[in-house]
Design a protein around this motif. Structure first.
Motif, PDB file in Angstrom:
ATOM      1  N   GLY A 217       2.902 -72.853 -50.458  1.00 16.34           N
ATOM      2  CA  GLY A 217       4.133 -72.358 -49.856  1.00 16.34           C
ATOM      3  C   GLY A 217       3.867 -71.049 -49.156  1.00 16.34           C
ATOM      4  N   PRO A 218       4.812 -70.549 -48.379  1.00 19.19           N
ATOM      5  CA  PRO A 218       4.591 -69.293 -47.658  1.00 19.19           C
ATOM      6  C   PRO A 218       4.597 -68.059 -48.562  1.00 19.19           C
ATOM      7  CG  PRO A 218       6.300 -70.623 -46.602  1.00 19.19           C
ATOM      8  CD  PRO A 218       6.050 -71.215 -47.965  1.00 19.19           C
ATOM      9  N   ASN A 219       5.624 -67.910 -49.409  1.00 10.92           N
ATOM     10  CA  ASN A 219       5.830 -66.665 -50.141  1.00 10.92           C
ATOM     11  C   ASN A 219       6.211 -66.923 -51.589  1.00 10.92           C
ATOM     12  OD1 ASN A 219       5.741 -64.986 -47.644  1.00 10.92           O
ATOM     13  ND2 ASN A 219       7.640 -66.079 -47.191  1.00 10.92           N
ATOM     14  N   GLY A 220       5.795 -65.995 -52.471  1.00 14.04           N
ATOM     15  CA  GLY A 220       6.140 -66.126 -53.884  1.00 14.04           C
ATOM     16  C   GLY A 220       5.596 -67.404 -54.473  1.00 14.04           C
ATOM     17  N   VAL A 221       4.275 -67.558 -54.433  1.00 17.65           N
ATOM     18  CA  VAL A 221       3.627 -68.787 -54.874  1.00 17.65           C
ATOM     19  C   VAL A 221       2.717 -68.481 -56.057  1.00 17.65           C
ATOM     20  CG1 VAL A 221       2.204 -70.749 -54.177  1.00 17.65           C
ATOM     21  CG2 VAL A 221       3.662 -69.599 -52.490  1.00 17.65           C
ATOM     22  N   GLY A 222       2.917 -69.185 -57.175  1.00 17.53           N
ATOM     23  CA  GLY A 222       2.111 -68.942 -58.368  1.00 17.53           C
ATOM     24  C   GLY A 222       1.664 -70.228 -59.030  1.00 17.53           C
ATOM     25  N   GLY A 223       0.511 -70.179 -59.656  1.00 20.97           N
ATOM     26  CA  GLY A 223       0.011 -71.355 -60.354  1.00 20.97           C
ATOM     27  C   GLY A 223       0.900 -71.781 -61.507  1.00 20.97           C
ATOM     28  N   PHE A 224       1.649 -70.830 -62.068  1.00 16.62           N
ATOM     29  CA  PHE A 224       2.544 -71.098 -63.192  1.00 16.62           C
ATOM     30  C   PHE A 224       3.999 -70.846 -62.805  1.00 16.62           C
ATOM     31  CE2 PHE A 224       4.158 -69.753 -67.537  1.00 16.62           C
ATOM     32  CZ  PHE A 224       4.088 -71.021 -68.101  1.00 16.62           C
ATOM     33  N   ILE A 225       4.294 -69.636 -62.323  1.00 12.61           N
ATOM     34  CA  ILE A 225       5.636 -69.244 -61.884  1.00 12.61           C
ATOM     35  C   ILE A 225       5.538 -68.645 -60.485  1.00 12.61           C
ATOM     36  CG2 ILE A 225       7.596 -67.707 -62.317  1.00 12.61           C
ATOM     37  CD1 ILE A 225       6.794 -67.737 -65.280  1.00 12.61           C
ATOM     38  N   GLY A 226       6.443 -69.049 -59.599  1.00 13.73           N
ATOM     39  CA  GLY A 226       6.448 -68.459 -58.265  1.00 13.73           C
ATOM     40  C   GLY A 226       7.014 -67.054 -58.266  1.00 13.73           C
ATOM     41  N   ILE A 227       8.231 -66.891 -58.771  1.00 16.46           N
ATOM     42  CA  ILE A 227       8.924 -65.607 -58.814  1.00 16.46           C
ATOM     43  C   ILE A 227       9.374 -65.352 -60.246  1.00 16.46           C
ATOM     44  CG2 ILE A 227      10.906 -64.288 -57.991  1.00 16.46           C
ATOM     45  CD1 ILE A 227      10.859 -66.068 -55.469  1.00 16.46           C
ATOM     46  N   ALA A 228       8.933 -64.230 -60.822  1.00 16.06           N
ATOM     47  CA  ALA A 228       9.306 -63.877 -62.194  1.00 16.06           C
ATOM     48  C   ALA A 228      10.245 -62.687 -62.177  1.00 16.06           C
ATOM     49  CB  ALA A 228       8.071 -63.563 -63.025  1.00 16.06           C
ATOM     50  N   MET A 229      11.308 -62.785 -62.994  1.00 12.18           N
ATOM     51  CA  MET A 229      12.234 -61.678 -63.192  1.00 12.18           C
ATOM     52  C   MET A 229      12.212 -61.327 -64.684  1.00 12.18           C
ATOM     53  SD  MET A 229      15.058 -63.189 -60.545  1.00 12.18           S
ATOM     54  CE  MET A 229      14.559 -64.859 -60.938  1.00 12.18           C
ATOM     55  N   ARG A 230      13.241 -60.769 -65.226  1.00 14.22           N
ATOM     56  CA  ARG A 230      13.245 -60.310 -66.613  1.00 14.22           C
ATOM     57  C   ARG A 230      12.751 -61.426 -67.536  1.00 14.22           C
ATOM     58  NH1 ARG A 230      18.409 -58.856 -67.083  1.00 14.22           N
ATOM     59  NH2 ARG A 230      19.032 -60.909 -67.823  1.00 14.22           N
TER      60      ARG A 230
END
Length: 321
Positions: A217-230
């Motif tokens: 994907g273009p942005n906020g891409v992770g092998g486990f979680i793309g975007i993490a918050m609290r």
């Protein structure tokens, strides 16, 4: 009977129908919908029928057989809890069984998955999904599109999941929820932001979960979680492939943002990463707004990832890992 008598009878019957309503055909599944007497799901038709009965969305369900949903393609499967107005708030126990070959292709739809939107007090557990083919717009996941204050235990997904934003193999968007002993082995694609091998965007508690996915994907891409918050994330890992062309590309987490703190314990990533070195990281791709992010006992594989830097964690060689 005279014509006037027949007319009177017709009027009387019509009035009764208007007062009490036409008989409603019951659900295909049996049971009482309670914890002691759950609704029993044993066929593909019964699984599909859950989505036809929103009055049962707050009930208990028990899967008693493996189910092949291959007959439902495109838009024909009834998503369970399709939106935030009619969410699933009950308990679905897969009982260790497998649901296979679910296909949902609705590119313009929000909240897409076997379950669309699950909310407070909901629980999904002991369920395997195999060979899913899911496509939607926002909040798209193999198991569930959006989780708000719900719980997911002992669930897994394999297959392909595609969407615009907040796309994950298991869950698209999860807020203030708890996920334990669950996994994803999927090809996950986002065209905008928030793609995670297991979860597109996450806030809550994660324990003993992993992803073996290929994510792009273009942005906020992770092998486990793309975007993490609290979040409080413990004993989790990612292996696979991650590629991105924008900001926040990470082996475990793409970007930590907006609401903190984020604590990560005893986690690792061994993920091949393709992305701009200035926007990529071996474990965490980036941290926005100086959100407090703490890593303890967390590592990434420098050799596999090709990354020597990260916004958190310690880099190790494959041999050291």
């Amino acid at each position: 009977m005279s014509s006037s008598s027949r007319l009177t009878a017709v009027v009387f019957v019509s009035a009764v129908i208007c007062l009490f309503g036409l008989p409603v055909q019951g659900a295909l599944y049996s049971g009482g919908g309670t914890e002691a007497d759950p609704y029993i799901i044993s066929t593909a038709a019964e699984m599909n029928d859950i989505g036809n009965n929103p009055n049962d969305f707050g009930s208990y369900f028990l899967l008693t057989a493996d189910i092949d949903l291959g007959a439902y393609t495109g838009t024909s499967f009834n998503i369970i809890g399709p939106n935030s107005t009619t969410p699933f708030t009950g308990v679905f126990d897969g009982n260790g069984h497998t649901v296979s070959n679910l296909t949902i292709n609705i590119p313009g739809l929000v909240y897409v998955g076997l379950f669309g939107f699950i909310s407070e007090n909901s629980e999904l557990r002991n369920l395997r999904l195999e060979n899913v083919n899911i496509e939607g717009s926002h909040s798209v996941g193999g198991l569930v599109g959006n989780v708000y204050s719900g719980r997911v235990y002992d669930c897994s997904v394999s297959g392909t999941v595609t969407g615009q934003s907040l796309v994950g193999g298991l869950i698209g968007n999860a807020w203030d929820c708890e996920i334990t002993r669950s996994s994803s082995d999927c090809i996950v694609t986002s065209t905008e932001y928030g793609a995670g091998g297991m979860i597109g965007a996450f806030s809550g508690i994660l324990r003993e979960c992993y992803s073996l996915s290929e994510v792009s994907g273009p942005n906020g891409v992770g092998g486990f979680i793309g975007i993490a918050m609290r979040s409080d994330i413990r004993d989790c890992y990612a292996e696979g492939i991650v590629s991105g062309i924008g900001w926040g590309i990470g082996g475990l987490i793409g970007v930590c943002t907006e609401v903190g703190p984020i604590t990560i314990y005893n986690c690792y990533s061994s993920v091949q990463i393709t992305g701009d070195p200035n926007d990529a990281g071996g474990l965490i791709g980036g941290i926005e707004f100086n959100i407090p992010t703490y890593t303890t006992g967390c590592f990434w594989d420098i050799d596999v990832s090709g990354q020597t830097e990260s916004a958190g964690g310690i880099g190790k060689s494959t041999e050291q890992m």
